[in-house]
Design an enzyme around this catalytic site. Structure first.
Site, PDB file in Angstrom:
ATOM      1  CG  ASP A  49      -8.446   0.912   3.554  1.00 18.17           C
ATOM      2  OD1 ASP A  49      -9.278   0.257   3.053  1.00 18.17           O
ATOM      3  OD2 ASP A  49      -7.369   0.912   3.444  1.00 18.17           O
ATOM      4  CE  LYS A  87      -4.157  -1.664   2.435  1.00 22.57           C
ATOM      5  NZ  LYS A  87      -5.147  -1.419   3.221  1.00 22.57           N
TER       6      LYS A  87
END
Ligand code: ATR
Length: 283
Positions: free
Chosen positions: A105, A68
């Site tokens: 997210d 990420k």
């Protein structure tokens, strides 16, 4: 002739990802000519793997541990929310073959809270939010809560040095911040509107979270982003004393929603069928 749209999730390791079950359920539900597969990619191979997506017919991929943060320097454009969180969890292949990086997210976190809390969300946001942990998940949680209008964030983390950049992010995002040492973590609870565990404590195979809830108001929302088990010891203790709770599976489900829409062109819904399908997946 229609062309199968491809997507997937890159991680290392990746065998235990629930994302193929999640997206696979939506692809079947909407009868889309598409696929979503787990892609084991070593960190050193990530740049080449991402660059190869357009010519392999991919609309994009999700990224998970350890990719990420690495992806920030690989994609062609990083959108503001991914830049603030400091991580890319969704890559979208643009029409010209360049790569957009975003992060869903924070959306996943707040959409799940909204579904779980309904109209009461504004009330939970009105009080200070106590957040345990300062890792990648906590950055998304802080961005989501600040953007939703929370005024005070109480950050509790074992390692103070790791909490400081997160405190700075919360301040930049408009919240007042109080840093609380791990040894006195229960001090974060008095008067709180919400308690969120973003640490790995309470996860299957990890030690339990040792936290006395006595000081937490009975009306405060308790949320655990750990979803294996679904009802963590923290959520069980909160429920036993009458606090409203929201489990962590919904954050995983909702973060997938905007990514699926970007790749496959349909905004899918998060409902009980999807939850059951993802929980039943053998991973
Ligand atoms: P993620 O990206 O999923 O948030 P992470 O970046 O590894 O995962 O963060 C894990 C969080 O859990 C951190 O806040 C970590 O605290 P430190 O910053 O002190 O490492 C916290 N954590 C993990 N194990 C812990 C433990 N045994 N006690 C207290 N906190 C713990």
């Amino acid at each position: 002739m229609s062309k199968t749209i491809r997507a997937g999730v890159m991680g290392w390791p990746i065998a235990h990802s629930r994302s193929p079950a999640l997206h696979g359920h939506w692809l079947r539900r909407h009868d889309i000519d598409g696929s979503y597969i787990a892609l084991p990619v070593r960190p050193e191979d990530l740049p080449a793997a991402l660059r190869a997506l357009p010519k392999q017919g991919f609309a994009g991929v999700n990224l998970t541990v350890p990719h990420k943060q690495l992806a920030l320097d690989i994609v062609d454009r990083v959108d503001p929310v991914a830049a603030r969180i400091g991580a890319v969890n969704t890559v979208i292949v643009a029409a010209d073959g360049t790569l957009d990086g975003t992060n869903t997210d924070a959306y996943g976190f707040i959409a799940n809270l909204r579904q779980g809390a309904g109209d009461a969300l504004a009330r939970y946001l009105a009080g200070p939010a106590a957040i345990l942990g300062a890792g990648g998940a906590a950055r998304a949680v802080v961005v989501a809560l600040c953007d939703a209008g929370v005024r005070e964030i109480r950050l509790v983390n074992r390692t103070r040095a790791n909490a400081e950049p997160l405190a700075e992010l919360a301040r930049q995002s408009g919240a007042d911040v109080v840093l609380i040492a791990w040894d006195v973590r229960a001090d974060a609870l008095a008067g709180a509107g919400m308690l969120v565990n973003t640490t790995t404590l309470g996860m299957q195979g990890a030690p339990p979270l040792d936290l006395a809830l006595d000081a937490l108001p009975g009306a405060a929302l308790v949320h655990d982003i750990v979803y294996a088990p679904l009802i963590t010891p923290l959520l069980a203790a909160a429920q036993a004393r009458g606090n409203p709770i929201v489990d962590g599976l919904g954050m995983l489900l909702f973060q997938a929603q905007p990514a699926f829409e970007a790749w496959f062109g349909i905004r899918p819904s998060v409902d009980a069928d999807l939850r059951a399908a993802v929980l039943a997946a053998r991973v």
